[in-house]
Each structure stands twice: as structure tokens, then as C-alpha cells.
Design an enzyme around this catalytic site. Sequence first.
Site, PDB file in Angstrom:
ATOM      1  CB  SER A  39      -0.895   0.014   1.229  1.00 60.42           C
ATOM      2  OG  SER A  39      -1.431   1.312   1.358  1.00 60.42           O
TER       3      SER A  39
ATOM      4  CG  HIS B 141      -3.661  -1.395  -1.963  1.00 65.83           C
ATOM      5  ND1 HIS B 141      -4.754  -2.152  -2.299  1.00 65.83           N
ATOM      6  CD2 HIS B 141      -4.086  -0.535  -1.004  1.00 65.83           C
ATOM      7  CE1 HIS B 141      -5.801  -1.772  -1.572  1.00 65.83           C
ATOM      8  NE2 HIS B 141      -5.419  -0.785  -0.780  1.00 65.83           N
TER       9      HIS B 141
ATOM     10  CG  ASP C 243      -4.952   2.711   0.257  1.00 66.49           C
ATOM     11  OD1 ASP C 243      -5.941   1.981   0.087  1.00 66.49           O
ATOM     12  OD2 ASP C 243      -3.908   2.329   0.829  1.00 66.49           O
TER      13      ASP C 243
ATOM     14  CG  MET D  70      -8.229   7.425   1.452  1.00 63.31           C
ATOM     15  SD  MET D  70      -7.606   7.418   3.136  1.00 63.31           S
ATOM     16  CE  MET D  70      -6.730   5.852   3.160  1.00 63.31           C
TER      17      MET D  70
ATOM     18  CG  HIS E 133      -8.941   0.444  -1.403  1.00 62.38           C
ATOM     19  ND1 HIS E 133      -8.464   0.256  -0.115  1.00 62.38           N
ATOM     20  CD2 HIS E 133     -10.292   0.394  -1.306  1.00 62.38           C
ATOM     21  CE1 HIS E 133      -9.491   0.120   0.707  1.00 62.38           C
ATOM     22  NE2 HIS E 133     -10.606   0.209   0.028  1.00 62.38           N
TER      23      HIS E 133
ATOM     24  CG  MET F  24     -11.168   3.528   0.914  1.00 61.25           C
ATOM     25  SD  MET F  24      -9.706   3.452   1.961  1.00 61.25           S
ATOM     26  CE  MET F  24      -8.446   3.560   0.704  1.00 61.25           C
TER      27      MET F  24
ATOM     28  CG  MET G 288     -12.070  -2.478   4.050  1.00 55.75           C
ATOM     29  SD  MET G 288     -10.511  -2.032   3.257  1.00 55.75           S
ATOM     30  CE  MET G 288      -9.635  -1.180   4.578  1.00 55.75           C
TER      31      MET G 288
ATOM     32  CG  ASP H  75      -6.310  -2.493   2.534  1.00 56.85           C
ATOM     33  OD1 ASP H  75      -5.221  -2.280   3.093  1.00 56.85           O
ATOM     34  OD2 ASP H  75      -6.925  -1.632   1.866  1.00 56.85           O
TER      35      ASP H  75
HETATM   36  C1  DX5 Z   1      -6.561   1.871   4.926  1.00 56.57           C
HETATM   37  C2  DX5 Z   1      -5.972   1.537   3.580  1.00 56.57           C
HETATM   38  C3  DX5 Z   1      -4.906   0.540   3.622  1.00 56.57           C
HETATM   39  C4  DX5 Z   1      -3.705   0.940   4.443  1.00 56.57           C
HETATM   40  C5  DX5 Z   1      -3.079  -0.280   5.015  1.00 56.57           C
HETATM   41  O1  DX5 Z   1      -7.747   2.563   4.778  1.00 56.57           O
HETATM   42  O2  DX5 Z   1      -6.985   1.047   2.721  1.00 56.57           O
HETATM   43  O3  DX5 Z   1      -4.509   0.150   2.318  1.00 56.57           O
HETATM   44  O4  DX5 Z   1      -2.753   1.629   3.724  1.00 56.57           O
HETATM   45  O5  DX5 Z   1      -2.016   0.111   5.830  1.00 56.57           O
HETATM   46  P1  DX5 Z   1      -1.371  -0.871   6.892  1.00 56.57           P
HETATM   47  O6  DX5 Z   1      -0.830  -2.049   6.120  1.00 56.57           O
HETATM   48  O7  DX5 Z   1      -0.303  -0.031   7.483  1.00 56.57           O
HETATM   49  O8  DX5 Z   1      -2.440  -1.271   7.849  1.00 56.57           O
HETATM   50 ZN    ZN Z   2      -6.402   0.071   0.829  1.00 53.04          ZN
END
Ligand code: DX5
Ligand code: ZN
Length: 220
Positions: free
Chosen positions: A7, A32, A34, A36, A65, A67, A136, A174
Site C-alpha cells: 500500500s 495498492h 489508496d 480517499m 482502492h 475510498m 477490510m 487490507d
Molecule cells: C486503509 C488503507 C490501507 C492501508 C493499510 O484505509 O486502505 O490500504 O494503507 O495500511 P497498513 O498495512 O499499514 O495497515
Molecule cells: Zn487500501
Amino acid sequence: MIKISPSILSCDYARMGEEFENMKRCGADWLHIDVMDGHFVPNITLGAPIVKCMRPHSDLVFDVHLMISDPKKYIPDFVKAGADVITFHAEADSPVEETIDLIRSLGCTAALAVKPATPAEVAFPYLEKLGMVLVMTVEPGFGGQSFMADMMPKVQALRAEITRRGLATDIQVDGGISLNTVETAAKAGANVLVAGSAIFGADDPKAMIAALRESAAKYF
Ligand code: DX5
Ligand code: ZN
């Protein structure tokens, strides 16, 4: 097949190009990314223009991903930017089947994510169209949180249903994946493992990716 998807939430955003190139050298399968929006989750990261800039820095699968509250609106932008797998949340505002169909019609793999409070069964009606389901294992929004082992019955239920139907759907986990938790997730049936802080915080990310893969591989 096990896939390790670092990630990039935990990478150094000032050096993203190098970080992406380094993850390939370290043996990552996917990256990955993320996304947001500060609305679906209480944090803001990056959008399609940045994904586009990153595309020339890696030929690994871009595992995006989303969000965000309105995935349907932004999916075409992420496809154009170079996404390969697009994951959106069942809890977002976009109609699930229409959104899956949109992702597929644009040539990407569609994946559906469920937050901790959402049952895995919400994905069942769409399994034939989904390349992956994301369970999740933390509340989405931030890296570095603790793994929720109580999500494993959801992973098991999905794996059982996917096997029962003879599908090849991937199951991703994740949040909080590390050497302490990866076996639990793989044993339950997860084969795509996202790890942010465990990989980017490691002294030797290459050794960490290899160790995560080895721990998970005994179940696949
Ligand atoms: C959280 C993200 C994850 C996050 C995971 O909302 O979707 O992808 O980066 O991070 P770790 O591996 O540090 O929990
Ligand atoms: Zn993620």
C-alpha cells in the site's frame, strides 16, 4: 496464487516514482493505491492525475482502492490514468451492479470492498462478475492500525462460496497485515495481501515481501 500488494499510503510521496520502481525490485506483484476523498473516509490522499503520472514508473498491476463516496463518477478517470484493478466500496453511493459493469466495460478488473461492519454476503450476488473481493481488516482511512482478526469468518465464508461455485475470484485483505497476521489471513482464504506500514516501514522491504509471501504460501 498469492499476490503481495504494497500500500503506497505508507510510501514517501515526495519520491513516489522511485518508491514504485523500488517495489518492483523488491518483488511486489501489485501496487495498492489508496484513493480517499475526505468524505467516505476522514482522510484525503490522491486522485487520477497522480495515478497517471505514476504509470510510467511501473509495469506492475495498479490495484486502485477507491475510498470515495461517488466511485461511478470518477472510475473513467482512473481507467484513463492506468488503473488495472478498481475496487470500490459496497457502502458507497454508487449502485453496485452498475458500477461493476462500468469498470468491466472499460476493460478493468472489478473488485468490491466491504468495511468491517458490512457482511461478506453483500458480495455474493456479484461474484461471477468480480475479479476480487476486498475484506477490510481495519476501518478504512489510515495506515498503521491493528488487524481485526474477527473479520476472518467473512473471509472464510467468501472462500467457501467462491470454491462452491468453482470461481477463481481473488480475496484481498487490507489493514494491519504483517508477519504476525499474514498467516491468519491466508489460512482463512485470503490470497491478495495488502501491506503498507509492514513493507514501507521495514529495514529490508524485499526480505519483508518474501517473508510475507512465504508465510501465506503454505495455504495456497
Ligand atoms: C486503509 C488503507 C490501507 C492501508 C493499510 O484505509 O486502505 O490500504 O494503507 O495500511 P497498513 O498495512 O499499514 O495497515
Ligand atoms: Zn487500501
